[in-house]
Scaffold this motif. Structure first.
Motif, mmCIF file in Angstrom:
data_model
loop_
_atom_site.group_PDB
_atom_site.id
_atom_site.type_symbol
_atom_site.label_atom_id
_atom_site.label_comp_id
_atom_site.label_asym_id
_atom_site.label_seq_id
_atom_site.Cartn_x
_atom_site.Cartn_y
_atom_site.Cartn_z
ATOM 1 N N SER A 151 0.883 -1.162 -0.055
ATOM 2 C CA SER A 151 0.338 -0.014 0.096
ATOM 3 C C SER A 151 0.752 1.365 0.029
ATOM 4 C CB SER A 151 -1.010 0.090 1.226
ATOM 5 O OG SER A 151 -0.181 0.044 2.455
ATOM 6 N N GLY A 152 0.314 2.359 -0.537
ATOM 7 C CA GLY A 152 0.882 3.735 -0.347
ATOM 8 C C GLY A 152 1.492 4.011 -1.812
ATOM 9 N N LEU A 153 0.693 4.819 -2.435
ATOM 10 C CA LEU A 153 0.844 5.175 -4.006
ATOM 11 C C LEU A 153 2.397 5.887 -3.878
ATOM 12 C CD1 LEU A 153 0.223 5.629 -6.835
ATOM 13 C CD2 LEU A 153 -0.812 7.799 -5.969
ATOM 14 N N LEU A 154 2.650 6.560 -2.962
ATOM 15 C CA LEU A 154 3.970 7.365 -3.087
ATOM 16 C C LEU A 154 5.380 6.506 -2.463
ATOM 17 C CD1 LEU A 154 2.955 11.134 -2.908
ATOM 18 C CD2 LEU A 154 3.066 9.726 -5.011
ATOM 19 N N SER A 155 4.995 5.832 -1.588
ATOM 20 C CA SER A 155 5.910 4.988 -0.580
ATOM 21 C C SER A 155 6.988 4.392 -1.404
ATOM 22 C CB SER A 155 5.119 3.687 0.315
ATOM 23 O OG SER A 155 5.931 3.191 1.064
ATOM 24 N N THR A 156 8.105 4.613 -0.610
ATOM 25 C CA THR A 156 9.143 3.827 -1.503
ATOM 26 C C THR A 156 9.774 3.211 -0.118
ATOM 27 O OG1 THR A 156 10.753 5.851 -0.704
ATOM 28 C CG2 THR A 156 9.862 5.551 -3.211
ATOM 29 N N LEU A 157 10.848 2.064 -0.389
ATOM 30 C CA LEU A 157 11.622 1.398 0.665
ATOM 31 C C LEU A 157 12.973 1.760 0.560
ATOM 32 C CD1 LEU A 157 11.506 -1.259 2.622
ATOM 33 C CD2 LEU A 157 12.072 -2.659 1.001
ATOM 34 N N LEU A 158 13.192 2.397 1.769
ATOM 35 C CA LEU A 158 14.892 2.959 1.942
ATOM 36 C C LEU A 158 15.661 1.748 2.435
ATOM 37 C CD1 LEU A 158 17.017 5.000 1.913
ATOM 38 C CD2 LEU A 158 16.175 5.468 4.311
ATOM 39 N N VAL A 159 16.676 1.328 1.820
ATOM 40 C CA VAL A 159 17.569 0.430 2.280
ATOM 41 C C VAL A 159 18.900 1.034 2.711
ATOM 42 C CG1 VAL A 159 18.978 -1.644 1.478
ATOM 43 C CG2 VAL A 159 16.755 -1.228 0.436
ATOM 44 N N GLN A 160 19.546 0.913 3.862
ATOM 45 C CA GLN A 160 20.636 1.527 4.406
ATOM 46 C C GLN A 160 21.559 0.201 4.943
ATOM 47 O OE1 GLN A 160 18.197 3.680 7.344
ATOM 48 N NE2 GLN A 160 19.435 5.509 6.717
ATOM 49 N N VAL A 161 23.002 0.579 5.022
ATOM 50 C CA VAL A 161 23.999 -0.177 5.451
ATOM 51 C C VAL A 161 24.589 0.469 6.724
ATOM 52 C CG1 VAL A 161 25.764 0.761 4.061
ATOM 53 C CG2 VAL A 161 26.013 -1.693 4.825
ATOM 54 N N GLN A 162 24.693 -0.350 7.765
ATOM 55 C CA GLN A 162 25.491 0.125 9.047
ATOM 56 C C GLN A 162 26.688 -0.439 9.021
ATOM 57 O OE1 GLN A 162 22.415 -1.034 11.783
ATOM 58 N NE2 GLN A 162 21.239 0.848 11.633
ATOM 59 N N VAL A 163 27.631 0.162 9.014
ATOM 60 C CA VAL A 163 29.175 -0.335 9.245
ATOM 61 C C VAL A 163 29.565 -0.163 10.458
ATOM 62 C CG1 VAL A 163 31.362 0.119 8.141
ATOM 63 C CG2 VAL A 163 29.475 0.512 6.672
ATOM 64 N N GLN A 164 30.320 -0.965 11.036
ATOM 65 C CA GLN A 164 30.779 -0.913 12.335
ATOM 66 C C GLN A 164 32.225 -0.523 12.461
ATOM 67 O OE1 GLN A 164 31.311 -4.371 14.832
ATOM 68 N NE2 GLN A 164 31.015 -3.285 16.786
ATOM 69 N N LEU A 165 32.472 0.683 13.055
ATOM 70 C CA LEU A 165 33.856 1.546 12.952
ATOM 71 C C LEU A 165 34.791 0.736 14.054
ATOM 72 C CD1 LEU A 165 33.251 4.987 12.240
ATOM 73 C CD2 LEU A 165 33.555 3.063 10.503
ATOM 74 N N GLU A 166 36.058 1.083 13.935
ATOM 75 C CA GLU A 166 36.937 0.257 14.925
ATOM 76 C C GLU A 166 36.792 0.585 16.337
ATOM 77 O OE1 GLU A 166 39.886 -1.909 16.127
ATOM 78 O OE2 GLU A 166 39.638 -1.661 13.762
ATOM 79 N N LEU A 167 36.138 1.864 16.555
ATOM 80 C CA LEU A 167 35.820 2.047 18.191
ATOM 81 C C LEU A 167 34.335 1.520 18.433
ATOM 82 C CD1 LEU A 167 36.810 5.566 18.544
ATOM 83 C CD2 LEU A 167 38.023 3.463 19.040
ATOM 84 N N GLY A 168 33.665 0.576 17.470
ATOM 85 C CA GLY A 168 32.342 -0.045 17.817
ATOM 86 C C GLY A 168 31.315 0.888 17.545
ATOM 87 N N VAL A 169 31.388 2.176 16.989
ATOM 88 C CA VAL A 169 30.182 2.718 16.739
ATOM 89 C C VAL A 169 29.754 2.250 15.309
ATOM 90 C CG1 VAL A 169 29.491 5.184 16.040
ATOM 91 C CG2 VAL A 169 31.279 4.912 17.923
#
Length: 203
Positions: A123-141
């Motif tokens: 549903s949702g005529l204008l709806s889109t699906l956003l895909v993101q990547v989460q990358v772990q940095l050296e300090l754990g963030v």
């Protein structure tokens, strides 16, 4: 997929690349416990002969195990109609408006920059699906960047979503822990199923 969709997806990927620090790969945290993956060709019927490995519980047959769900996201009956994971598969993930789903960490490196999955817009005529990547940095963030967008339709394979190359290890076989996040934009409800990463080293 329309030319507009391809252009939009490309713009998202370009934005992500520009947003990334120029030398972020040096700061990414090396992943451990990266076993040799089981590979298949789930997108061969769509002229993609690449070999892919599944994201942990990316077919949702084990419920929501390994996934972090918010906003009413939940595993439901009804598989992607293509059944690339097996004829007996019977579940997928429902993403209502305002929800999100984040995968368990998966090991990737310079040889594995591509994500693909199956999606359906309910549903949702204008709806889109956003895909993101989460990358772990050296300090754990964990740093989150967009890598793709889906404009919808009946059950279909996504376009390849490229993991931002300069966030990955500079030299194989080093690996980085990443997570993938899916969330509807502009309202609407979506379903996703059969989430895979492409190890290009196998080509």
């Amino acid at each position: 997929m329309t030319r507009t969709a391809l252009t939009f997806a490309g713009a998202i990927a370009t934005t992500a690349a520009l947003a990334a620090p120029a030398h972020a790969g040096v700061l990414t945290k090396s992943a451990t416990g990266c076993d040799d993956p089981v590979l298949s060709q789930p997108f061969k019927a769509w002229l993609d002969n690449s070999s892919y490995k599944p994201v942990q519980n990316g077919n949702f047959e084990a419920g929501d195990a390994g996934w972090t769900l918010t906003g009413g996201a939940k595993v439901v009956d009804g598989n992607a109609s293509q059944h690339v994971g097996g004829a007996a598969d019977s579940r997928s993930l429902l993403l209502p408006a305002g929800s999100s789903a984040t995968s368990a960490p998966v090991c990737v490196g310079l040889n594995e920059p591509t994500l693909r999955y199956f999606a359906r817009k309910n549903s949702g005529l204008l709806s889109t699906l956003l895909v993101q990547v989460q990358v772990q940095l050296e300090l754990g963030v964990w740093v989150t960047l967009p890598v793709g967008v889906d404009l919808g339709g009946a059950w279909h394979p996504s376009l390849p979503s490229l993991v931002v190359a300069n966030l990955l290890p500079l030299l194989p076989p080093d690996m980085t822990a990443v997570r993938f996040k899916f969330s509807p934009l502009l309202g609407g409800a979506w379903q996703i199923d059969d989430v895979y990463v492409d190890p290009r080293v196998s080509h």
